[in-house]
Write a protein that holds these residues in place. Structure first.
Motif, PDB file in Angstrom:
ATOM      1  N   THR A 111     -66.497 -51.123  49.374  1.00  0.00           N
ATOM      2  CA  THR A 111     -67.427 -51.304  48.250  1.00  0.00           C
ATOM      3  C   THR A 111     -66.678 -51.685  46.975  1.00  0.00           C
ATOM      4  OG1 THR A 111     -67.429 -48.904  47.859  1.00  0.00           O
ATOM      5  CG2 THR A 111     -69.290 -49.832  49.095  1.00  0.00           C
ATOM      6  N   ALA A 112     -65.422 -51.255  46.866  1.00  0.00           N
ATOM      7  CA  ALA A 112     -64.621 -51.684  45.718  1.00  0.00           C
ATOM      8  C   ALA A 112     -64.471 -53.198  45.702  1.00  0.00           C
ATOM      9  CB  ALA A 112     -63.247 -51.017  45.748  1.00  0.00           C
ATOM     10  N   SER A 113     -64.360 -53.799  46.892  1.00  0.00           N
ATOM     11  CA  SER A 113     -64.213 -55.257  46.989  1.00  0.00           C
ATOM     12  C   SER A 113     -65.539 -55.986  46.831  1.00  0.00           C
ATOM     13  CB  SER A 113     -63.602 -55.638  48.347  1.00  0.00           C
ATOM     14  OG  SER A 113     -62.319 -55.105  48.505  1.00  0.00           O
ATOM     15  N   LEU A 114     -66.565 -55.507  47.533  1.00  0.00           N
ATOM     16  CA  LEU A 114     -67.811 -56.264  47.652  1.00  0.00           C
ATOM     17  C   LEU A 114     -68.850 -55.926  46.592  1.00  0.00           C
ATOM     18  CD1 LEU A 114     -68.322 -56.227  51.532  1.00  0.00           C
ATOM     19  CD2 LEU A 114     -66.935 -57.762  50.125  1.00  0.00           C
ATOM     20  N   SER A 115     -68.686 -54.803  45.919  1.00  0.00           N
ATOM     21  CA  SER A 115     -69.671 -54.382  44.927  1.00  0.00           C
ATOM     22  C   SER A 115     -69.046 -54.108  43.562  1.00  0.00           C
ATOM     23  CB  SER A 115     -70.398 -53.123  45.428  1.00  0.00           C
ATOM     24  OG  SER A 115     -71.305 -52.642  44.466  1.00  0.00           O
ATOM     25  N   HIS A 116     -68.005 -53.302  43.546  1.00  0.00           N
ATOM     26  CA  HIS A 116     -67.440 -52.880  42.266  1.00  0.00           C
ATOM     27  C   HIS A 116     -66.663 -53.996  41.574  1.00  0.00           C
ATOM     28  CE1 HIS A 116     -67.481 -48.648  44.311  1.00  0.00           C
ATOM     29  NE2 HIS A 116     -68.685 -49.134  44.100  1.00  0.00           N
ATOM     30  N   LEU A 117     -65.860 -54.743  42.327  1.00  0.00           N
ATOM     31  CA  LEU A 117     -65.105 -55.844  41.718  1.00  0.00           C
ATOM     32  C   LEU A 117     -66.021 -56.894  41.086  1.00  0.00           C
ATOM     33  CD1 LEU A 117     -62.397 -57.235  41.117  1.00  0.00           C
ATOM     34  CD2 LEU A 117     -62.558 -58.326  43.374  1.00  0.00           C
ATOM     35  N   PRO A 118     -67.091 -57.334  41.761  1.00  0.00           N
ATOM     36  CA  PRO A 118     -67.980 -58.296  41.103  1.00  0.00           C
ATOM     37  C   PRO A 118     -68.524 -57.798  39.767  1.00  0.00           C
ATOM     38  CG  PRO A 118     -68.443 -58.243  43.440  1.00  0.00           C
ATOM     39  CD  PRO A 118     -67.467 -57.135  43.176  1.00  0.00           C
ATOM     40  N   TYR A 119     -68.828 -56.503  39.688  1.00  0.00           N
ATOM     41  CA  TYR A 119     -69.303 -55.959  38.414  1.00  0.00           C
ATOM     42  C   TYR A 119     -68.204 -56.021  37.355  1.00  0.00           C
ATOM     43  CZ  TYR A 119     -70.707 -52.663  34.818  1.00  0.00           C
ATOM     44  OH  TYR A 119     -70.996 -52.087  33.607  1.00  0.00           O
ATOM     45  N   ILE A 120     -66.984 -55.628  37.728  1.00  0.00           N
ATOM     46  CA  ILE A 120     -65.872 -55.655  36.772  1.00  0.00           C
ATOM     47  C   ILE A 120     -65.621 -57.082  36.283  1.00  0.00           C
ATOM     48  CG2 ILE A 120     -63.435 -55.149  36.413  1.00  0.00           C
ATOM     49  CD1 ILE A 120     -65.154 -52.660  36.837  1.00  0.00           C
ATOM     50  N   VAL A 121     -65.664 -58.042  37.197  1.00  0.00           N
ATOM     51  CA  VAL A 121     -65.485 -59.442  36.802  1.00  0.00           C
ATOM     52  C   VAL A 121     -66.568 -59.850  35.812  1.00  0.00           C
ATOM     53  CG1 VAL A 121     -65.542 -61.827  37.633  1.00  0.00           C
ATOM     54  CG2 VAL A 121     -64.278 -60.096  38.918  1.00  0.00           C
ATOM     55  N   SER A 122     -67.795 -59.409  36.065  1.00  0.00           N
ATOM     56  CA  SER A 122     -68.907 -59.760  35.187  1.00  0.00           C
ATOM     57  C   SER A 122     -68.728 -59.185  33.785  1.00  0.00           C
ATOM     58  CB  SER A 122     -70.225 -59.268  35.792  1.00  0.00           C
ATOM     59  OG  SER A 122     -71.315 -59.591  34.957  1.00  0.00           O
ATOM     60  N   ILE A 123     -68.350 -57.905  33.688  1.00  0.00           N
ATOM     61  CA  ILE A 123     -68.211 -57.322  32.347  1.00  0.00           C
ATOM     62  C   ILE A 123     -66.998 -57.895  31.620  1.00  0.00           C
ATOM     63  CG2 ILE A 123     -69.453 -55.207  32.924  1.00  0.00           C
ATOM     64  CD1 ILE A 123     -66.760 -53.741  33.034  1.00  0.00           C
ATOM     65  N   CYS A 124     -65.954 -58.231  32.373  1.00  0.00           N
ATOM     66  CA  CYS A 124     -64.775 -58.832  31.735  1.00  0.00           C
ATOM     67  C   CYS A 124     -65.091 -60.240  31.237  1.00  0.00           C
ATOM     68  CB  CYS A 124     -63.598 -58.852  32.704  1.00  0.00           C
ATOM     69  SG  CYS A 124     -62.882 -57.223  33.018  1.00  0.00           S
ATOM     70  N   LEU A 125     -65.868 -60.985  32.013  1.00  0.00           N
ATOM     71  CA  LEU A 125     -66.289 -62.314  31.568  1.00  0.00           C
ATOM     72  C   LEU A 125     -67.144 -62.201  30.309  1.00  0.00           C
ATOM     73  CD1 LEU A 125     -66.600 -65.380  31.942  1.00  0.00           C
ATOM     74  CD2 LEU A 125     -68.538 -64.901  33.465  1.00  0.00           C
ATOM     75  N   SER A 126     -68.090 -61.265  30.319  1.00  0.00           N
ATOM     76  CA  SER A 126     -68.936 -61.063  29.140  1.00  0.00           C
ATOM     77  C   SER A 126     -68.098 -60.701  27.923  1.00  0.00           C
ATOM     78  CB  SER A 126     -69.963 -59.957  29.414  1.00  0.00           C
ATOM     79  OG  SER A 126     -70.864 -60.329  30.428  1.00  0.00           O
ATOM     80  N   SER A 127     -67.138 -59.799  28.115  1.00  0.00           N
ATOM     81  CA  SER A 127     -66.291 -59.373  27.000  1.00  0.00           C
ATOM     82  C   SER A 127     -65.424 -60.512  26.491  1.00  0.00           C
ATOM     83  CB  SER A 127     -65.405 -58.198  27.435  1.00  0.00           C
ATOM     84  OG  SER A 127     -66.184 -57.066  27.748  1.00  0.00           O
ATOM     85  N   SER A 128     -64.905 -61.322  27.427  1.00  0.00           N
ATOM     86  CA  SER A 128     -64.044 -62.437  27.046  1.00  0.00           C
ATOM     87  C   SER A 128     -64.800 -63.447  26.186  1.00  0.00           C
ATOM     88  CB  SER A 128     -63.505 -63.121  28.307  1.00  0.00           C
ATOM     89  OG  SER A 128     -62.765 -64.275  27.984  1.00  0.00           O
ATOM     90  N   ILE A 129     -66.011 -63.779  26.599  1.00  0.00           N
ATOM     91  CA  ILE A 129     -66.799 -64.748  25.836  1.00  0.00           C
ATOM     92  C   ILE A 129     -67.244 -64.147  24.507  1.00  0.00           C
ATOM     93  CG2 ILE A 129     -68.950 -66.077  25.833  1.00  0.00           C
ATOM     94  CD1 ILE A 129     -68.537 -66.460  28.839  1.00  0.00           C
ATOM     95  N   ASP A 130     -67.584 -62.868  24.523  1.00  0.00           N
ATOM     96  CA  ASP A 130     -67.984 -62.199  23.287  1.00  0.00           C
ATOM     97  C   ASP A 130     -66.852 -62.216  22.260  1.00  0.00           C
ATOM     98  OD1 ASP A 130     -69.729 -60.601  21.627  1.00  0.00           O
ATOM     99  OD2 ASP A 130     -68.489 -58.874  22.144  1.00  0.00           O
TER     100      ASP A 130
END
Length: 288
Positions: A182-201
């Protein structure tokens, strides 16, 4: 089947969807426990019995099955609080996205005649609250079960039968395997999403610039809007596996950075094709 009285503690998106799914069958007496008056009113309108969190013991003393659908780190105290008041033979399950932490920390408090079977429905959305719950949330979804050692097979089968009423497909795993994948298939996608949001912000873009963004940014940042409390606890209770996956992801970023620096069009194309092939494979498997 033997299970008729079900109590769901935590009537958010997942708990609310379980309540709706069980009520839709007409086979169960369902009680909803929550600290949010709006959630309780909605559950009552759907036909559930409702009890505030302050009176939680009234909701569990004679039930056959309890689902705890709160953020992971709240589960321990809730189960510790109610376990002395549940009847012999009761099954307790949860719906948390990590399993190692709760299985380890709960072990000293489980009585011999009460059976804990960890659970994780692989379904949901970035929305939260009972208002966004759906009786169809789990149809066709995998529902992972992690029985504690010593739980009789009959209890596991009984829980599987109840969950099948939601349309979900049960899978038995151990907590270590569960938390790793689940760290690979669920948790990592979420982390990538919040990091992308933070980077653009951090880029400081004005609203009129952000207004020009296309669907890819919308899709990639969608899960950033998920429940704060839920994801805070997931990150805290599965951090080793998440960090291992972040390390692998960082290697991929470094790899593609190097490809861009070298500027070979064929290498860029090959990397993109490989990613497209995986996406198409995933789409076939999941039926996207």
């Amino acid at each position: 089947m033997g299970i008729k009285k079900i109590t769901v503690i935590g009537a958010g998106l997942i708990g609310g969807s379980l309540i709706k799914a069980f009520l839709s069958t007409g086979e169960f007496d369902v009680t909803c426990v929550d600290n949010d008056e709006d959630n309780l009113k909605l559950a009552l309108n759907d036909g559930a019995k409702v009890i505030s969190i302050e009176n939680i013991k009234e909701a569990v003393f004679d039930c056959d099955l309890i689902f705890v659908c709160t953020p992971v780190m709240d589960m321990l105290n809730i189960i510790k609080d109610v376990i002395s008041g549940v009847k012999k033979g009761c099954i307790i399950s949860d719906a948390g996205s990590t399993k190692g932490w709760i299985m380890k920390n709960l072990a000293p408090y489980i009585k011999e005649d009460v059976y804990f079977i960890g659970g994780h429905p692989m379904a949901g959305s970035e929305k939260s609250g009972y208002i966004n719950a759906s009786a169809n949330m789990f149809k066709g979804a995998s529902y992972i079960l992690i029985p504690r050692m010593g739980v009789p097979e009959g209890k596991v089968k009984a829980l599987e039968e109840v969950i099948s009423k939601t349309g979900a497909l049960t899978v038995i795993q151990d907590e270590f395997t569960h938390d790793k994948w689940t760290a690979s298939l669920s948790h990592l996608p979420y982390i990538v999403s919040i990091c992308l949001s933070s980077s653009i912000d951090r880029g400081g873009y004005e609203d009129d610039i952000l207004k020009m963004s296309a669907g890819s940014l919308r899709d990639m940042t969608r899960v950033s809007d998920s429940s704060l409390n839920m994801w805070r606890d997931i990150c805290a209770t599965n951090k080793e596996q998440i960090m291992a996956n972040l390390s692998k992801f960082r290697e991929e970023l470094d790899c593609f950075t190097q490809i861009l620096e070298q500027g070979e069009l064929k290498d860029i194309e090959n990397y993109i094709v490989k990613a497209k092939d995986f996406r198409q494979r995933l789409a076939r498997i999941k039926g996207y």
